[in-house]
Design a protein around this motif. Structure first.
Motif, short mmCIF file in Angstrom:
data_model
loop_
_atom_site.label_atom_id
_atom_site.label_comp_id
_atom_site.label_asym_id
_atom_site.label_seq_id
_atom_site.Cartn_x
_atom_site.Cartn_y
_atom_site.Cartn_z
N ASN A 34 19.19 -1.73 12.63
CA ASN A 34 20.50 -2.36 12.49
C ASN A 34 21.65 -1.45 12.92
O ASN A 34 22.80 -1.71 12.57
N ALA A 35 21.35 -0.42 13.69
CA ALA A 35 22.38 0.55 14.07
C ALA A 35 23.55 -0.12 14.78
O ALA A 35 24.71 0.30 14.62
N HIS A 36 23.27 -1.15 15.56
CA HIS A 36 24.33 -1.84 16.29
C HIS A 36 25.37 -2.46 15.36
O HIS A 36 26.49 -2.75 15.78
N LEU A 37 24.99 -2.66 14.09
CA LEU A 37 25.90 -3.22 13.10
C LEU A 37 26.50 -2.14 12.19
O LEU A 37 27.43 -2.41 11.43
N LEU A 38 25.96 -0.93 12.26
CA LEU A 38 26.33 0.14 11.32
C LEU A 38 27.25 1.18 11.92
O LEU A 38 27.91 1.92 11.18
N LYS A 100 12.51 -8.90 20.23
CA LYS A 100 13.79 -9.40 20.73
C LYS A 100 14.98 -8.91 19.90
O LYS A 100 16.12 -9.27 20.20
N HIS A 101 14.74 -8.12 18.87
CA HIS A 101 15.82 -7.65 17.99
C HIS A 101 16.32 -6.29 18.46
O HIS A 101 15.52 -5.43 18.83
N PRO A 102 17.64 -6.05 18.45
CA PRO A 102 18.15 -4.74 18.86
C PRO A 102 17.61 -3.61 17.99
O PRO A 102 17.38 -3.78 16.80
N HIS A 103 17.43 -2.47 18.61
CA HIS A 103 16.87 -1.28 17.97
C HIS A 103 17.57 -0.08 18.59
O HIS A 103 17.88 -0.07 19.79
N SER A 104 17.85 0.94 17.83
CA SER A 104 18.42 2.15 18.40
C SER A 104 17.44 2.76 19.39
O SER A 104 16.27 2.98 19.06
N ASP A 242 24.03 -6.49 33.97
CA ASP A 242 23.81 -7.65 34.85
C ASP A 242 22.63 -7.43 35.79
O ASP A 242 21.83 -8.35 36.04
N ALA A 243 22.50 -6.21 36.31
CA ALA A 243 21.41 -5.92 37.25
C ALA A 243 20.05 -5.98 36.57
O ALA A 243 19.07 -6.45 37.16
N ALA A 244 19.99 -5.50 35.32
CA ALA A 244 18.71 -5.52 34.59
C ALA A 244 18.37 -6.92 34.10
O ALA A 244 17.20 -7.25 33.94
N GLY A 245 19.39 -7.75 33.87
CA GLY A 245 19.15 -9.11 33.40
C GLY A 245 18.69 -9.19 31.96
O GLY A 245 17.76 -9.92 31.63
N TYR A 246 19.38 -8.45 31.09
CA TYR A 246 18.99 -8.46 29.67
C TYR A 246 19.14 -9.87 29.09
O TYR A 246 20.11 -10.57 29.35
N GLU A 247 18.19 -10.22 28.25
CA GLU A 247 18.25 -11.51 27.57
C GLU A 247 19.16 -11.43 26.34
O GLU A 247 19.92 -12.35 26.05
N GLY A 248 19.07 -10.33 25.63
CA GLY A 248 19.88 -10.15 24.44
C GLY A 248 21.08 -9.27 24.71
O GLY A 248 21.50 -9.08 25.86
N SER A 249 21.63 -8.71 23.67
CA SER A 249 22.84 -7.91 23.79
C SER A 249 22.50 -6.43 23.92
O SER A 249 21.52 -5.94 23.34
N PHE A 250 23.33 -5.73 24.68
CA PHE A 250 23.26 -4.28 24.77
C PHE A 250 24.47 -3.73 24.05
O PHE A 250 25.61 -4.05 24.38
#
Length: 381
Positions: A34-38, A100-104, A242-250
């Motif tokens: 949950n680092a993206h939220l912390l 599919k969940h963000p991870h540090s 955009d070039a990598a085409g991520y499905e989720g958020s970076f």
């Protein structure tokens, strides 16, 4: 007017061991998931076009490789995704996580600097032979006379320490500037610039014969890129996304001035990390048709000698912010992360995990991670 009662943010405040709560061993798994939220502050990006990945069932036996089975059954394990082209060859995750969940991803974030520096150098905006002070006149003695090339190769000796077992090491002070934690008491939060300018050194020549790994090198490179780039760093990140085409958020943490923490602040899913590896395998050619890498720079990075990593990983060398042996390329991350790409077969393997020992790092464990991913790449040839 009487102010309401408040306390220092418990997630970002440091304890007796000089670590913030989300990086304490008992909280680290939740923290990395949950680092993206912390983080104190962070930038977030989504891709305009998503690289569609379909599952290929012909490689389900990859999980039975002994080295791989040992990794995916380890308590630290979070997720593993291996992909080639537009297909997922193998993926699995821990019961408490998802692919599919963000991870540090920690220091795997450094690979973005490889792409950005390569582009800027290719445009004639950056001379890797120049000393850092040529671009940053106010930089401190820890970097002033070092050639930019030496920072890219982790080949600088100065007073910054990245000893994860030492709670007073410079890498933990760095975390304040990266937006990962708060300073003690009412002390101000240093910017990335202020932190980097305060690093000292004398003879900056690395005499060890091996890569002298310092995340502060990346921070200084970030400052250089921010100064010379004709567009903001956020635009360059968006181009890569955009070039990598991520499905989720970076997500990437940011300092008080808003500069991204390329030294380790990235957060993304295992599937999207595999997509990033596929972008490297395509030598920067994006799903949007644009090239975000300087192909000559990438190819030379794989071919040149660089600086050898410490044993037992001395079959890899550090070259232009990549770990490589000429065919395999990738990067490790604090806590148990690794992205490994086979440039010959185009296979990208993204591995995420969370070590919960006091240091948050274990060299023997990371060697086993590298062995497991190498075994997958060997089996898929």
């Amino acid at each position: 007017m009487r102010l309401p009662k408040s306390v220092s943010n418990p997630d970002l405040s440091v304890g007796p061991n000089n670590k913030q709560r989300w990086n304490q061993p008992e909280h680290r798994r939740h923290g990395f998931h949950n680092a993206h939220l912390l983080f104190r502050r962070a930038l977030m990006f989504r891709a305009r076009t998503v690289l569609t990945l379909t599952k290929n069932g012909n490689h389900s036996d990859l999980g039975s490789i002994p080295e791989v089975a040992a990794l995916t059954s380890h308590p630290a394990f979070s997720a593993l995704v291996c992909a080639r082209g537009d297909q997922i060859l193998y993926e699995t995750c821990a019961e408490d996580f998802s692919t599919k969940h963000p991870h540090s991803i920690q220091s795997i974030s450094k690979m973005n600097i490889h792409l950005i520096v390569g582009k800027l150098a290719g445009q004639g905006l950056l001379d890797l032979g120049k000393p850092v002070s040529y671009y940053l006149p106010d930089i401190g003695s820890g970097y002033a006379t070092a050639p930019v090339q030496n920072l890219l190769d982790m080949n600088v000796a100065n007073d910054f320490s990245e000893d994860y077992e030492d709670p007073q090491a410079g890498c933990y002070t760095e975390e304040i500037a990266l937006g990962w934690r708060l300073p003690i008491g009412d002390a101000p939060e240093p910017t990335l610039r202020e932190f980097a300018n305060g690093i000292t050194g004398d003879d900056l020549t690395n005499q060890s014969g091996f890569a002298d790994y310092k995340s502060a090198n990346t921070d200084v490179l970030t400052l250089i890129c921010a100064k010379i780039s004709p567009v903001p760093l956020s635009v360059l990140i968006e181009n890569i996304v955009d070039a990598a085409g991520y499905e989720g958020s970076f997500h990437i943490s940011a300092c008080a001035e808003g500069l991204p923490a390329f030294s380790g602040g990235g957060c993304m899913s295992a599937e999207d990390l595999a997509r990033f590896g596929l972008l490297i395998a395509r030598r920067g050619i994006g799903v949007d048709g644009k090239n975000v890498a300087a192909r000559d720079f990438l190819d030379k990075s794989l071919a040149r000698s660089g600086v050898t990593l410490l044993p037992p990983k001395d079959w890899l060398r550090y070259s232009n912010h990549l770990m490589t042996n000429g065919r395999l390329v990738g990067h490790a991350g604090y806590g148990g992360q690794f992205l490994l790409v086979d440039m010959s077969t185009g296979i990208s393997c993204a591995f995420l995990s969370v070590l919960q020992n006091e240091a948050g790092y274990d060299s023997d464990y990371m060697t086993k991670v590298l062995d497991g991913l190498s075994a997958i790449l060997e089996a898929c040839q």
